[in-house]
Design a protein around this motif. Structure first.
Motif, short mmCIF file in Angstrom:
data_model
loop_
_atom_site.label_atom_id
_atom_site.label_comp_id
_atom_site.label_asym_id
_atom_site.label_seq_id
_atom_site.Cartn_x
_atom_site.Cartn_y
_atom_site.Cartn_z
N LYS A 31 0.68 -1.18 -0.01
CA LYS A 31 -0.05 -0.10 -0.16
C LYS A 31 0.90 1.29 0.04
O LYS A 31 1.69 1.32 0.91
N TYR A 32 0.93 1.93 -0.95
CA TYR A 32 1.68 3.12 -1.18
C TYR A 32 0.82 4.50 -1.09
O TYR A 32 -0.06 4.71 -1.77
N GLY A 33 1.54 5.27 -0.01
CA GLY A 33 0.72 6.78 -0.10
C GLY A 33 1.61 7.53 0.66
O GLY A 33 2.94 7.28 1.07
N GLY A 34 1.05 8.52 1.00
CA GLY A 34 1.85 9.56 1.83
C GLY A 34 2.84 10.35 1.19
O GLY A 34 2.56 10.61 0.01
N SER A 205 3.74 4.68 4.57
CA SER A 205 2.93 5.89 5.23
C SER A 205 4.03 7.03 5.45
O SER A 205 5.32 6.79 5.53
N ASP A 206 3.49 7.99 6.37
CA ASP A 206 4.12 8.85 6.90
C ASP A 206 4.53 8.78 8.32
O ASP A 206 4.75 9.62 9.21
N ILE A 207 4.50 7.39 8.77
CA ILE A 207 4.64 7.11 10.15
C ILE A 207 5.97 6.05 10.38
O ILE A 207 5.86 5.14 9.43
N GLU A 208 6.54 6.19 11.38
CA GLU A 208 7.83 5.04 11.33
C GLU A 208 7.57 3.69 11.79
O GLU A 208 8.19 2.54 11.49
N GLY A 209 6.12 3.55 12.20
CA GLY A 209 5.92 2.40 12.97
C GLY A 209 4.89 2.53 14.22
O GLY A 209 4.50 3.54 14.43
N VAL A 210 4.79 1.31 14.99
CA VAL A 210 4.19 1.74 16.29
C VAL A 210 5.20 1.63 17.40
O VAL A 210 6.17 0.98 17.56
#
Length: 298
Positions: A31-34, A205-210
């Motif tokens: 899933k490609y986004g951000g 996405s624009d987050i590094e992970g959890v």
């Protein structure tokens, strides 16, 4: 004496070998986004990663959105984007723009893949009846032509993979009346990954992970079993936009996807680093009986 730099390169290649063997001929949904969709260099890197996966024997499928680009074009034609509970209100005119913009983005990605010597085909959720949907409400409110997936017919994807194409999908589907609907790209990627029984689903996405602690980058969690992810949500460690993403991940695992990865698309080649190295760069969510790859390295 051989320079250390070359030895390091060889080490990285050897480290990748068991992962190449493990996932050979397996389907991977990306899933490609951000921001990685807006920055030309990052975009090229993501596509190079997907092409490399294809060339070493994986079967990648790219699912992409284009929310920021849609907003840009809505503004360009003098319309004001409206959102309800974080979801875009999509009237008929906005839907028309969204479909055109997504198709444009789609063909740009196809061109990038083709320029690297791999055959790609861009399709929407309408093609081959891939994504059938119903109207999605937001807190009981009608937000227009926003769809919720009810059924996935993956035949067209299997046909393309069988003929050695790399499918690139944009998330527009239709309902029983054949009206067009814009679908959340995360939801579309999850539904497609479930339908094709993907070995992996990767969210760029624009987050590094959890994180265990959102304010402490040192608390990035490399791997989580489903029950651990559910506990993080229940205990309030995860908030905001991460909650629906994590719930999507959990749902995908429960529907048969083996591993789901949350990655920062702003980091060059994050996809390769997560899939091919012993200690990944994002967060992987896995089934209860899934083997943790990284624990011995932590």
């Amino acid at each position: 004496m051989v320079k250390q730099m070359y030895l390091d390169k060889a080490e990285v290649l050897i480290e990748a070998l068991p992962y190449i063997q493990r996932f050979n001929r397996k389907i991977v949904v990306i899933k490609y986004g951000g921001s990685a969709m807006l920055d030309e260099e990052l975009k090229a890197n993501v596509i190079k990663d997907a092409v490399l996966l294809k060339l070493v024997g994986f079967k990648p499928i790219i699912v992409h959105g284009g929310g920021k680009e849609i907003s840009r074009w809505v503004n360009k034609v003098g319309m004001e984007p409206r959102f309800v509970n974080g979801l875009r209100v999509t009237d008929r005119d906005t839907m028309e723009i969204a479909e055109m913009v997504l198709a444009k983005v789609n063909k740009e990605l196809v061109t990038l893949v083709e320029s690297l010597g791999v055959k790609a085909v861009g399709i929407s959720g309408k093609d081959g009846g891939l994504l059938k949907c119903v109207k999605k409400l937001s807190g009981g409110e009608d937000i227009g032509y926003v769809g919720e997936i009810k059924e996935v017919d993956p035949k067209i994807l299997y046909d393309l993979l069988e003929r050695d194409f790399l499918p690139i999908v944009f998330p527009v589907g239709f309902d029983e009346n054949f009206d067009s609907y814009n679908i959340n790209a995360d939801d579309a990627a999850c539904a497609i990954a479930e339908a094709v029984h993907a070995e992996k689903l990767a969210f760029l996405s624009d987050i590094e992970g959890v994180y265990k602690d959102q304010n402490d980058p040192e608390t990035l969690i490399s791997e989580l079993h489903v029950h651990e992810a559910e506990k993080l949500i229940a205990d309030g460690y995860v908030g905001g936009g991460m909650i629906p993403k994590l719930k999507n991940c959990i749902d995908a695992i429960e529907q048969g996807v083996n591993r789901v990865h949350i990655l920062d698309g702003r980091i060059p080649h994050s996809l390769l680093l997560e899939i091919f190295t012993n200690k990944g760069i994002g967060t992987a969510i896995l089934r209860e009986d899934g083997e943790k790859y990284y624990h011995e390295h932590e």
